[in-house]
Design an enzyme around this catalytic site. Structure first.
Site, PDB file in Angstrom:
ATOM      1  CB  VAL A  99      18.951  70.499  64.691  1.00  0.00           C
ATOM      2  CG1 VAL A  99      19.146  70.336  66.414  1.00  0.00           C
ATOM      3  CG2 VAL A  99      19.336  69.274  64.216  1.00  0.00           C
ATOM      4  N   GLY A 104      13.327  77.018  66.173  1.00  0.00           N
ATOM      5  CA  GLY A 104      13.970  77.796  67.269  1.00  0.00           C
ATOM      6  C   GLY A 104      14.750  76.630  68.186  1.00  0.00           C
ATOM      7  CB  SER A 105      16.366  73.630  67.576  1.00  0.00           C
ATOM      8  OG  SER A 105      17.492  72.917  68.110  1.00  0.00           O
ATOM      9  CB  SER A 106      19.620  77.619  68.590  1.00  0.00           C
ATOM     10  OG  SER A 106      19.123  78.746  67.858  1.00  0.00           O
ATOM     11  CB  ALA A 107      15.792  80.404  70.688  1.00  0.00           C
ATOM     12  CB  ALA A 108      13.813  75.972  72.286  1.00  0.00           C
ATOM     13  CG  ASP A 149      13.896  82.336  66.510  1.00  0.00           C
ATOM     14  OD1 ASP A 149      13.059  82.979  65.755  1.00  0.00           O
ATOM     15  OD2 ASP A 149      14.654  81.464  66.150  1.00  0.00           O
TER      16      ASP A 149
HETATM   17  O1  PMV Z   1      15.429  80.122  60.813  1.00  0.00           O
HETATM   18  P1  PMV Z   1      14.886  80.510  62.125  1.00  0.00           P
HETATM   19  O2  PMV Z   1      13.448  79.797  62.535  1.00  0.00           O
HETATM   20  O3  PMV Z   1      15.814  80.870  63.085  1.00  0.00           O
HETATM   21  O4  PMV Z   1      14.335  81.859  61.756  1.00  0.00           O
HETATM   22  C1  PMV Z   1      15.079  82.903  61.332  1.00  0.00           C
HETATM   23  C2  PMV Z   1      14.107  84.301  61.143  1.00  0.00           C
HETATM   24  C3  PMV Z   1      14.998  85.229  60.330  1.00  0.00           C
HETATM   25  O5  PMV Z   1      13.839  86.528  60.403  1.00  0.00           O
HETATM   26  C4  PMV Z   1      15.508  85.046  59.092  1.00  0.00           C
HETATM   27  C5  PMV Z   1      15.936  85.758  61.166  1.00  0.00           C
HETATM   28  C6  PMV Z   1      15.828  86.594  62.491  1.00  0.00           C
HETATM   29  O6  PMV Z   1      16.758  86.658  63.167  1.00  0.00           O
HETATM   30  O7  PMV Z   1      14.432  86.970  62.645  1.00  0.00           O
END
Ligand code: PMV
Length: 311
Positions: A99, A104-108, A149
């Site tokens: 996490v 991408g843990s939250s989207a997954a 994500d």
């Molecule tokens: O931290 P992560 O993996 O959720 O990535 C965020 C990526 C950003 O470009 C910083 C934000 C987004 O919504 O794309």
């Protein structure tokens, strides 16, 4: 019992700039995933029980603090799927995705739960419907998600992504190997995104120019990834990292992992995701993988993951 699954993801190029309309590249990481299962509870209590495997955590949805992101996520999904919240269901979530690490843990979790719920209620959801729903839950975490994500996780394919455009699926040459190293520092995407926004508001021309440069790098990288040119991909990663540093989302810990990867022979490396902690990613020629992995662990990485066979 109904099941749903979703992979992790990693951003190869273009984070942050993608929030401002520039292209970015992300790939699924299938060795890490979330699995959700749904079971009808015998006693049929008037609520939904959520269990998180590994954390030994469980809660009843109706008794829980609605400010918690997982509670909000599951409530949104149940509402949008028109699934009753007052029936006895058990949702069990098992995840191997670290996490707050930019994977991408939250989207997954959203995608796995919505797939399991859809299966339980015999609903057919297209991939674009799944992505739109997961996007809605991503807004819980920070107000302006780019959508990269949820898109890469739902479609489970490498993609070149630009806000408001149809995702473009891309090829990554089979010879390319990536190592992801975790700094062990949690990364708050919301904090990183809002910090960049505050700095952008103070000096829009300078930040817009940085975002445009990052966008050009992502566009060039799309061709080099397809052709399997590890050296060129590595140079573009290094350039992308220079620009991320000017956005103030890197940390000394991430920089020392990047230095270690390059010193051990990685062709290039950068932070991945929101930054301020989380992961770095390096492109590494196959013969040097073990050296770079060992050096990263020695330099303080809390875990190293190999990414290959991306498709
Ligand atoms: O931290 P992560 O993996 O959720 O990535 C965020 C990526 C950003 O470009 C910083 C934000 C987004 O919504 O794309």
């Amino acid at each position: 019992m109904a099941f749903g699954e979703a992979p992790a993801k990693i951003i190869l190029f273009g984070e942050h700039a993608v929030v401002y309309g520039m292209p970015a590249i992300a790939i699924p990481v299938n060795s890490l995933s979330v699995r959700a299962s749904i079971e009808q509870l015998e006693a049929d209590p008037a609520s939904v029980l959520v269990e998180i495997a590994g954390l030994e955590l469980s809660f009843w949805l109706d008794d829980s603090d609605v400010s918690q992101s997982l509670v909000k996520t599951i409530r949104i999904l149940l509402d949008r799927l028109d699934a009753p919240r007052n029936h006895g269901l058990k949702i069990r979530i098992e995840s191997t995705i670290p996490v707050a690490s930019g994977m991408g843990s939250s989207a997954a979790i959203s995608v796995a739960v919505l797939r399991a719920l859809a299966a339980h209620h015999s609903l057919q959801l297209s991939l674009s419907e799944q992505s739109a729903l997961a996007f809605e839950t991503e807004q819980i975490h920070h107000g302006t998600p780019s959508g990269i994500d949820n898109t890469v996780i739902v479609y489970d394919r490498p993609l070149y992504y630009q806000r408001g455009e149809q995702p473009e699926f891309i090829e990554i040459h089979e010879s390319l190997r990536f190592l992801i190293a975790s700094s062990g520092q949690p990364s708050s995407t919301a904090e990183a995104v809002s910090g960049v926004r505050q700095r952008w508001e103070r000096d829009q021309p300078r930040f817009d120019a940085v975002f445009a440069e990052i966008g050009k790098i992502a566009a060039q990288a799309r061709d080099e990834l397809r052709d399997g040119n590890a050296i060129a991909v590595g140079e573009l990663m290094d350039l992308n990292q220079d620009l991320l540093r000017t956005l103030n989302v890197s940390t000394p810990e991430l920089e020392s992992l990047l230095d270690a990867a390059r010193a051990a022979g990685a062709a290039g490396a950068k932070l991945s995701g929101g930054g301020l902690g989380g992961n770095v990613i390096a492109v590494v020629e196959p013969a040097k993988l073990l050296d770079v992995e060992e050096t990263l662990l020695h330099a303080g990485a809390s875990a190293v993951y190999h990414v290959k066979d991306i498709g």
